[in-house]
Design a protein around this motif. Structure first.
Motif, PDB file in Angstrom:
ATOM      1  N   UNK A 317       0.810  -1.217   0.000  1.00 34.27           N
ATOM      2  CA  UNK A 317       0.000   0.000   0.000  1.00 34.27           C
ATOM      3  C   UNK A 317       0.841   1.265   0.000  1.00 34.27           C
ATOM      4  N   UNK A 318       0.263   2.317  -0.507  1.00 34.48           N
ATOM      5  CA  UNK A 318       0.831   3.661  -0.429  1.00 34.48           C
ATOM      6  C   UNK A 318       2.302   3.717  -0.851  1.00 34.48           C
ATOM      7  N   UNK A 319       2.522   3.344  -2.089  1.00 36.30           N
ATOM      8  CA  UNK A 319       3.865   3.407  -2.637  1.00 36.30           C
ATOM      9  C   UNK A 319       3.806   3.490  -4.149  1.00 36.30           C
ATOM     10  N   UNK A 320       4.899   3.916  -4.770  1.00 36.46           N
ATOM     11  CA  UNK A 320       4.983   4.045  -6.215  1.00 36.46           C
ATOM     12  C   UNK A 320       5.992   3.053  -6.784  1.00 36.46           C
ATOM     13  N   UNK A 321       6.334   3.262  -8.027  1.00 36.26           N
ATOM     14  CA  UNK A 321       7.355   2.473  -8.709  1.00 36.26           C
ATOM     15  C   UNK A 321       8.680   2.510  -7.947  1.00 36.26           C
ATOM     16  N   UNK A 322       8.867   3.547  -7.155  1.00 37.91           N
ATOM     17  CA  UNK A 322      10.149   3.756  -6.462  1.00 37.91           C
ATOM     18  C   UNK A 322       9.943   3.659  -4.952  1.00 37.91           C
ATOM     19  N   UNK A 323       9.106   2.742  -4.516  1.00 31.80           N
ATOM     20  CA  UNK A 323       8.827   2.593  -3.092  1.00 31.80           C
ATOM     21  C   UNK A 323      10.097   2.272  -2.297  1.00 31.80           C
ATOM     22  N   UNK A 324      11.116   1.745  -2.949  1.00 28.94           N
ATOM     23  CA  UNK A 324      12.374   1.457  -2.238  1.00 28.94           C
ATOM     24  C   UNK A 324      13.032   2.711  -1.675  1.00 28.94           C
ATOM     25  N   UNK A 325      12.603   3.900  -2.145  1.00 28.04           N
ATOM     26  CA  UNK A 325      13.164   5.157  -1.633  1.00 28.04           C
ATOM     27  C   UNK A 325      12.064   6.072  -1.081  1.00 28.04           C
ATOM     28  N   UNK A 326      11.011   5.451  -0.542  1.00 29.47           N
ATOM     29  CA  UNK A 326       9.910   6.194   0.054  1.00 29.47           C
ATOM     30  C   UNK A 326       9.710   5.770   1.501  1.00 29.47           C
ATOM     31  N   UNK A 327       8.821   6.443   2.199  1.00 33.30           N
ATOM     32  CA  UNK A 327       8.649   6.198   3.637  1.00 33.30           C
ATOM     33  C   UNK A 327       8.209   4.764   3.940  1.00 33.30           C
ATOM     34  N   UNK A 328       7.513   4.115   3.015  1.00 37.54           N
ATOM     35  CA  UNK A 328       7.034   2.757   3.259  1.00 37.54           C
ATOM     36  C   UNK A 328       7.976   1.684   2.722  1.00 37.54           C
ATOM     37  N   UNK A 329       9.226   2.053   2.465  1.00 38.76           N
ATOM     38  CA  UNK A 329      10.176   1.071   1.924  1.00 38.76           C
ATOM     39  C   UNK A 329      10.374  -0.143   2.821  1.00 38.76           C
ATOM     40  N   UNK A 330      10.249  -0.044   4.171  1.00 36.16           N
ATOM     41  CA  UNK A 330      10.404  -1.258   4.979  1.00 36.16           C
ATOM     42  C   UNK A 330       9.422  -2.365   4.608  1.00 36.16           C
ATOM     43  N   UNK A 331       8.251  -2.009   4.102  1.00 30.77           N
ATOM     44  CA  UNK A 331       7.306  -3.033   3.665  1.00 30.77           C
ATOM     45  C   UNK A 331       7.880  -3.846   2.505  1.00 30.77           C
ATOM     46  N   UNK A 332       8.510  -3.154   1.561  1.00 36.01           N
ATOM     47  CA  UNK A 332       9.172  -3.828   0.446  1.00 36.01           C
ATOM     48  C   UNK A 332      10.319  -4.680   0.955  1.00 36.01           C
ATOM     49  N   UNK A 333      11.165  -4.085   1.795  1.00 42.22           N
ATOM     50  CA  UNK A 333      12.335  -4.804   2.305  1.00 42.22           C
ATOM     51  C   UNK A 333      11.911  -6.102   3.005  1.00 42.22           C
ATOM     52  N   UNK A 334      10.911  -6.005   3.870  1.00 45.28           N
ATOM     53  CA  UNK A 334      10.497  -7.165   4.657  1.00 45.28           C
ATOM     54  C   UNK A 334       9.829  -8.231   3.793  1.00 45.28           C
ATOM     55  N   UNK A 335       9.019  -7.807   2.817  1.00 47.72           N
ATOM     56  CA  UNK A 335       8.352  -8.778   1.952  1.00 47.72           C
ATOM     57  C   UNK A 335       9.364  -9.581   1.138  1.00 47.72           C
ATOM     58  N   UNK A 336      10.359  -8.877   0.572  1.00 47.59           N
ATOM     59  CA  UNK A 336      11.396  -9.556  -0.206  1.00 47.59           C
ATOM     60  C   UNK A 336      12.270 -10.419   0.690  1.00 47.59           C
ATOM     61  N   UNK A 337      12.618  -9.901   1.867  1.00 47.72           N
ATOM     62  CA  UNK A 337      13.487 -10.647   2.770  1.00 47.72           C
ATOM     63  C   UNK A 337      12.827 -11.941   3.243  1.00 47.72           C
ATOM     64  N   UNK A 338      11.537 -11.874   3.533  1.00 50.33           N
ATOM     65  CA  UNK A 338      10.829 -13.087   3.976  1.00 50.33           C
ATOM     66  C   UNK A 338      10.893 -14.172   2.901  1.00 50.33           C
TER      67      UNK A 338
END
Length: 346
Positions: A317-338
């Motif tokens: 949720x609440x992210x763009x193509x570049x979510x890796x450099x946005x406030x919600x990037x931990x969601x991306x990091x954790x999903x990929x890491x899991x």
């Protein structure tokens, strides 16, 4: 995992983003080197990060990352924001992590066509060429570490590069992560080149931010990118083009091979690769406000991965193509890491 991530309060998300790599797993070692491409005269820039003292290497704990169509890998995947990059995050969890800048991007060799006016040559660095560059780096990592496979992580155009590589080289791939996956396009691209495609295109800083925020609700734009993060990224990314950096205003040149492939394949309703040939566990990750690779692409691609064991699709949720450099990037990091952490446990 997806439900858990959605439930994270914003304060926790930002706090997690601020944790330095050292707090997660000790000192991180960084190496930089050039890998010869499979074409004479071309060298590919590679950066490696891993925990200090690592002596054992395995496919499960090795990751190779490649970027998208416009900007190099090292200014996104290893950009220090709030004291940590995504590369740091993965390395701090015991991984041997690599990024590469494809030829024509970042710190890698720029083809001779980029020394001439764009219109003087046809588009350069298409997906097949990029895949050869990835192949050279993967082979280097396999030989360097004495392993047989690596995890592949691609972003945007990089998903087509990594997916097609995995389809052709399943024996070298442990797991496949497709972040902002590219697939058949039924809407207009945000990257429009007027007239005949030349060897490369130029991008301005203001246009980069406008494209970034496309699709974001007006009341969310001011807080999506933490203060100073866009400037930090733009300063780093635009500085990688020594020619464009001297222009007024500064610009960044990006090869047009990806544009040519987009016109010939994805925008024409023609798949670039056969998803059924992917036979490794595969993760698709997409953010809801991504207009570069809209959600319908991932949703169409996912059921076509008929031979990918353990496949999954995560919508953030609440992210763009570049979510890796946005406030919600931990969601991306954790999903990929899991997903990466599952390797070897089944």
């Amino acid at each position: 995992m997806r439900k858990l991530l959605h439930a994270l309060p914003a304060s926790f998300v930002l706090a997690l983003a601020a944790l330095p790599a050292a707090a997660q797993g000790g000192k991180i070692v960084t190496e930089e080197f050039m890998v010869p491409a499979k074409d004479a005269g071309i060298e590919i820039y590679v950066r490696n990060k891993r925990p200090d003292g690592t002596t054992q290497f395995s496919p499960e704990k090795t990751v190779v990352f490649v970027h998208g169509a416009t900007y190099p890998a090292h200014t996104a995947f290893d950009l220090q924001l709030a004291g940590q990059s995504w590369m740091d995050f993965i390395a701090a969890r015991g991984f041997d992590v690599y990024l590469l800048d494809l030829r024509g991007y970042g710190k890698s060799t720029r083809p001779k066509e980029m020394d001439q006016p764009a219109e003087a040559n046809d588009p350069i660095v298409d997906t097949a060429t990029a895949r050869r560059d990835v192949g050279a780096v993967v082979d280097h990592v396999l030989q360097r570490r004495g392993i047989q496979k690596v995890n592949l992580l691609g972003w945007s155009w990089g998903t087509s590069i990594m997916a097609s590589y995995a389809a052709e080289n399943p024996q070298k791939v442990e797991r496949l992560v497709l972040y902002a996956p590219q697939w058949l396009r039924t809407t207009a691209s945000l990257v429009q080149v007027q007239g005949k495609l030349g060897a490369y295109r130029t991008v301005k800083r203001e246009a980069a931010k406008e494209r970034w925020l496309t699709g974001v609700p007006e009341d969310k734009k001011a807080t999506l990118i933490p203060a100073g993060w866009f400037e930090t990224w733009a300063d780093a990314a635009f500085a990688t083009d020594p020619v464009g950096a001297k222009m007024t205003p500064p610009t960044l040149r990006a090869p047009n091979g990806v544009q040519q492939d987009g016109d010939e394949f994805f925008s024409a309703g023609k798949p670039y690769y056969d998803p059924a040939r992917i036979t490794v566990p595969t993760l698709l990750v997409h953010a809801e406000w991504d207009r570069d690779t809209p959600a319908y692409m991932a949703q169409t691609l996912f059921p076509l991965l008929v031979n990918a064991p353990g496949k999954r699709y995560v919508q953030l949720p609440e992210g763009t193509h570049i979510i890796m450099m946005e406030k919600n990037r931990p969601m991306l990091f954790e999903a990929v890491q899991a997903f990466l952490d599952e390797s070897g446990k089944s």
